[in-house]
Scaffold this motif. Structure first.
Motif, PDB file in Angstrom:
ATOM      1  N   PRO A  85       0.819  -1.212   0.000  1.00  0.00           N
ATOM      2  CA  PRO A  85       0.000   0.000   0.000  1.00  0.00           C
ATOM      3  C   PRO A  85       0.853   1.261   0.000  1.00  0.00           C
ATOM      4  CG  PRO A  85       0.116  -0.890   2.210  1.00  0.00           C
ATOM      5  CD  PRO A  85       0.813  -1.887   1.314  1.00  0.00           C
ATOM      6  N   ALA A  86       0.205   2.393  -0.284  1.00  0.00           N
ATOM      7  CA  ALA A  86       0.912   3.677  -0.309  1.00  0.00           C
ATOM      8  C   ALA A  86       1.459   4.053   1.059  1.00  0.00           C
ATOM      9  CB  ALA A  86      -0.027   4.769  -0.822  1.00  0.00           C
ATOM     10  N   SER A  87       0.914   3.465   2.120  1.00  0.00           N
ATOM     11  CA  SER A  87       1.365   3.799   3.474  1.00  0.00           C
ATOM     12  C   SER A  87       2.768   3.291   3.773  1.00  0.00           C
ATOM     13  CB  SER A  87       0.387   3.226   4.506  1.00  0.00           C
ATOM     14  OG  SER A  87       0.321   1.813   4.396  1.00  0.00           O
ATOM     15  N   VAL A  88       3.226   2.279   3.026  1.00  0.00           N
ATOM     16  CA  VAL A  88       4.553   1.700   3.278  1.00  0.00           C
ATOM     17  C   VAL A  88       5.631   2.626   2.723  1.00  0.00           C
ATOM     18  CG1 VAL A  88       6.129  -0.190   2.704  1.00  0.00           C
ATOM     19  CG2 VAL A  88       3.784  -0.689   3.384  1.00  0.00           C
ATOM     20  N   THR A  89       6.487   3.113   3.616  1.00  0.00           N
ATOM     21  CA  THR A  89       7.546   4.048   3.223  1.00  0.00           C
ATOM     22  C   THR A  89       8.942   3.480   3.442  1.00  0.00           C
ATOM     23  OG1 THR A  89       7.474   5.071   5.422  1.00  0.00           O
ATOM     24  CG2 THR A  89       6.105   6.066   3.687  1.00  0.00           C
ATOM     25  N   SER A  90       9.029   2.284   4.035  1.00  0.00           N
ATOM     26  CA  SER A  90      10.342   1.711   4.332  1.00  0.00           C
ATOM     27  C   SER A  90      10.289   0.191   4.226  1.00  0.00           C
ATOM     28  CB  SER A  90      10.789   2.120   5.739  1.00  0.00           C
ATOM     29  OG  SER A  90      12.020   1.517   6.076  1.00  0.00           O
ATOM     30  N   ILE A  91      11.301  -0.371   3.554  1.00  0.00           N
ATOM     31  CA  ILE A  91      11.431  -1.821   3.424  1.00  0.00           C
ATOM     32  C   ILE A  91      12.827  -2.205   3.891  1.00  0.00           C
ATOM     33  CG2 ILE A  91      11.468  -3.772   1.826  1.00  0.00           C
ATOM     34  CD1 ILE A  91       9.526  -2.295   0.061  1.00  0.00           C
ATOM     35  N   GLY A  92      12.908  -3.174   4.787  1.00  0.00           N
ATOM     36  CA  GLY A  92      14.184  -3.551   5.385  1.00  0.00           C
ATOM     37  C   GLY A  92      15.034  -4.450   4.509  1.00  0.00           C
ATOM     38  N   ASN A  93      16.168  -4.855   5.043  1.00  0.00           N
ATOM     39  CA  ASN A  93      17.127  -5.674   4.301  1.00  0.00           C
ATOM     40  C   ASN A  93      16.529  -7.019   3.889  1.00  0.00           C
ATOM     41  OD1 ASN A  93      19.100  -3.695   4.778  1.00  0.00           O
ATOM     42  ND2 ASN A  93      19.745  -4.671   6.690  1.00  0.00           N
ATOM     43  N   ARG A  94      16.782  -7.388   2.661  1.00  0.00           N
ATOM     44  CA  ARG A  94      16.512  -8.733   2.132  1.00  0.00           C
ATOM     45  C   ARG A  94      15.097  -9.235   2.407  1.00  0.00           C
ATOM     46  NH1 ARG A  94      22.160 -12.166   2.744  1.00  0.00           N
ATOM     47  NH2 ARG A  94      23.518 -10.520   1.928  1.00  0.00           N
ATOM     48  N   VAL A  95      14.136  -8.337   2.409  1.00  0.00           N
ATOM     49  CA  VAL A  95      12.757  -8.716   2.736  1.00  0.00           C
ATOM     50  C   VAL A  95      12.236  -9.807   1.805  1.00  0.00           C
ATOM     51  CG1 VAL A  95      10.379  -7.882   2.762  1.00  0.00           C
ATOM     52  CG2 VAL A  95      12.170  -6.540   3.834  1.00  0.00           C
ATOM     53  N   PHE A  96      12.556  -9.696   0.510  1.00  0.00           N
ATOM     54  CA  PHE A  96      12.044 -10.660  -0.462  1.00  0.00           C
ATOM     55  C   PHE A  96      13.176 -11.407  -1.167  1.00  0.00           C
ATOM     56  CE2 PHE A  96       8.958  -7.061  -0.426  1.00  0.00           C
ATOM     57  CZ  PHE A  96       7.932  -7.718   0.239  1.00  0.00           C
ATOM     58  N   SER A  97      14.360 -11.408  -0.589  1.00  0.00           N
ATOM     59  CA  SER A  97      15.486 -12.061  -1.253  1.00  0.00           C
ATOM     60  C   SER A  97      15.264 -13.573  -1.333  1.00  0.00           C
ATOM     61  CB  SER A  97      16.792 -11.757  -0.519  1.00  0.00           C
ATOM     62  OG  SER A  97      16.771 -12.268   0.794  1.00  0.00           O
ATOM     63  N   TYR A  98      15.676 -14.122  -2.464  1.00  0.00           N
ATOM     64  CA  TYR A  98      15.547 -15.551  -2.748  1.00  0.00           C
ATOM     65  C   TYR A  98      14.095 -16.035  -2.706  1.00  0.00           C
ATOM     66  CZ  TYR A  98      20.567 -15.396  -2.524  1.00  0.00           C
ATOM     67  OH  TYR A  98      21.882 -15.056  -2.759  1.00  0.00           O
ATOM     68  N   CYS A  99      13.172 -15.131  -3.033  1.00  0.00           N
ATOM     69  CA  CYS A  99      11.795 -15.554  -3.332  1.00  0.00           C
ATOM     70  C   CYS A  99      11.813 -15.950  -4.807  1.00  0.00           C
ATOM     71  CB  CYS A  99      10.810 -14.422  -3.062  1.00  0.00           C
ATOM     72  SG  CYS A  99      10.644 -13.997  -1.313  1.00  0.00           S
ATOM     73  N   SER A 100      12.193 -17.176  -5.066  1.00  0.00           N
ATOM     74  CA  SER A 100      12.596 -17.583  -6.412  1.00  0.00           C
ATOM     75  C   SER A 100      11.458 -17.626  -7.421  1.00  0.00           C
ATOM     76  CB  SER A 100      13.277 -18.954  -6.353  1.00  0.00           C
ATOM     77  OG  SER A 100      12.430 -19.905  -5.729  1.00  0.00           O
ATOM     78  N   ASN A 101      10.205 -17.701  -6.955  1.00  0.00           N
ATOM     79  CA  ASN A 101       9.068 -17.735  -7.876  1.00  0.00           C
ATOM     80  C   ASN A 101       8.304 -16.413  -7.921  1.00  0.00           C
ATOM     81  OD1 ASN A 101       9.215 -20.469  -8.884  1.00  0.00           O
ATOM     82  ND2 ASN A 101       8.667 -21.126  -6.816  1.00  0.00           N
ATOM     83  N   LEU A 102       8.858 -15.391  -7.291  1.00  0.00           N
ATOM     84  CA  LEU A 102       8.203 -14.090  -7.286  1.00  0.00           C
ATOM     85  C   LEU A 102       8.157 -13.525  -8.707  1.00  0.00           C
ATOM     86  CD1 LEU A 102       6.968 -11.870  -5.515  1.00  0.00           C
ATOM     87  CD2 LEU A 102       9.270 -10.933  -5.215  1.00  0.00           C
ATOM     88  N   ALA A 103       6.942 -13.124  -9.150  1.00  0.00           N
ATOM     89  CA  ALA A 103       6.765 -12.648 -10.525  1.00  0.00           C
ATOM     90  C   ALA A 103       6.395 -11.176 -10.605  1.00  0.00           C
ATOM     91  CB  ALA A 103       5.691 -13.480 -11.235  1.00  0.00           C
ATOM     92  N   SER A 104       5.685 -10.651  -9.595  1.00  0.00           N
ATOM     93  CA  SER A 104       5.259  -9.251  -9.667  1.00  0.00           C
ATOM     94  C   SER A 104       5.256  -8.609  -8.290  1.00  0.00           C
ATOM     95  CB  SER A 104       3.866  -9.136 -10.295  1.00  0.00           C
ATOM     96  OG  SER A 104       2.872  -9.666  -9.440  1.00  0.00           O
ATOM     97  N   ILE A 105       5.681  -7.338  -8.274  1.00  0.00           N
ATOM     98  CA  ILE A 105       5.665  -6.524  -7.059  1.00  0.00           C
ATOM     99  C   ILE A 105       4.963  -5.227  -7.419  1.00  0.00           C
ATOM    100  CG2 ILE A 105       7.015  -5.456  -5.227  1.00  0.00           C
ATOM    101  CD1 ILE A 105       8.768  -7.861  -7.567  1.00  0.00           C
ATOM    102  N   THR A 106       3.816  -4.961  -6.800  1.00  0.00           N
ATOM    103  CA  THR A 106       3.010  -3.792  -7.129  1.00  0.00           C
ATOM    104  C   THR A 106       3.060  -2.790  -5.983  1.00  0.00           C
ATOM    105  OG1 THR A 106       1.521  -5.138  -8.484  1.00  0.00           O
ATOM    106  CG2 THR A 106       0.703  -2.986  -7.759  1.00  0.00           C
ATOM    107  N   PHE A 107       3.455  -1.557  -6.315  1.00  0.00           N
ATOM    108  CA  PHE A 107       3.495  -0.472  -5.335  1.00  0.00           C
ATOM    109  C   PHE A 107       2.322   0.470  -5.611  1.00  0.00           C
ATOM    110  CE2 PHE A 107       7.869  -1.939  -5.455  1.00  0.00           C
ATOM    111  CZ  PHE A 107       8.281  -1.872  -4.132  1.00  0.00           C
ATOM    112  N   LEU A 108       1.522   0.750  -4.584  1.00  0.00           N
ATOM    113  CA  LEU A 108       0.379   1.646  -4.737  1.00  0.00           C
ATOM    114  C   LEU A 108       0.703   3.078  -4.316  1.00  0.00           C
ATOM    115  CD1 LEU A 108      -2.506  -0.686  -3.505  1.00  0.00           C
ATOM    116  CD2 LEU A 108      -1.655  -0.317  -5.828  1.00  0.00           C
TER     117      LEU A 108
END
Length: 217
Positions: A85-108
């Motif tokens: 969501p638009a409310s998220v302003t900070s993402i920490g280290n390696r939050v999605f690292s090695y998510c090997s099947n991740l296809a899409s990341i949508t930022f609102l």
């Protein structure tokens, strides 16, 4: 009785983004920081489509903590899509690292500040989707290609009049495509090229049984 379906689908120039239902808070772990904001610290590793809520218990969700959705040793092979969501302003280290099947990341919202290597080990075919007015994104974001999308139309009101349903959209009727199908499993949507418009609302006859509609712009 006609069934109405306003699908959560946004049409892109080269792709289609589907928004998953907001992830229930009982599938997330979280804490409250010193600013009285929510920090997502983790979640159920069986989630395939992650849609972070903008608020939990009335507090804004502003941060995704480090390693929240990946195991430092084994990664995450289940996660396929993420919506933030638009409310998220900070993402920490390696939050999605090695998510090997991740296809899409949508930022609102606008680009958040990010820690190190948040997409390390994610396939190069994965894409980041952002709104046209979003700031802070380039042609790539943290090594992944960026594409823009538009939000789907939203229903403002539904009324019944003379054996018709009147569907009023927040976006009005101009430039809106109306499609219909009798079978949601067949993926056989037919465009209604001349939908009837009455007082700014789409008029859909209830004489058709078991019919689904969707709207896109």
């Amino acid at each position: 009785m006609k069934k109405i379906s306003c699908s959560l689908i946004a049409l892109l120039a080269t792709a289609t983004v589907a928004f998953a239902t907001t992830t229930p808070i009982d599938q997330l772990t979280f804490s409250t920081n010193s600013n009285n904001e929510i920090v997502i610290t983790g979640g159920d590793f069986n989630i395939t489509d992650l849609n972070i809520p903008s608020q939990i218990n009335g507090l804004d969700v502003t941060t995704i903590g480090e390693y929240a959705f990946t195991d430092p040793s084994f990664g995450n092979q289940i996660l396929i899509s993420i919506t933030l969501p638009a409310s998220v302003t900070s993402i920490g280290n390696r939050v999605f690292s090695y998510c090997s099947n991740l296809a899409s990341i949508t930022f609102l919202g606008d680009a958040p500040t990010v820690g190190s290597t948040i997409f390390r080990g994610v396939a190069s075919s994965a894409k980041v989707y952002v709104l046209p007015a979003a700031t802070g994104f380039g042609t790539t974001f943290e090594g992944l290609p960026v594409e823009t999308f538009t939000l789907p139309p939203s229903i403002h009101a539904i009324a019944h009049h003379n054996d018709n349903l009147l569907i009023t959209l927040n976006e009005g009727t101009s430039g809106i495509t109306v499609e219909e199908t009798a079978d949601l499993t067949a993926d056989n949507w037919i465009t209604n090229h001349n939908p009837t418009v009455t007082n700014g609302a789409f008029q859909l006859p209830t004489t058709h049984t078991h019919r689904y509609y969707r709207f896109s712009n």
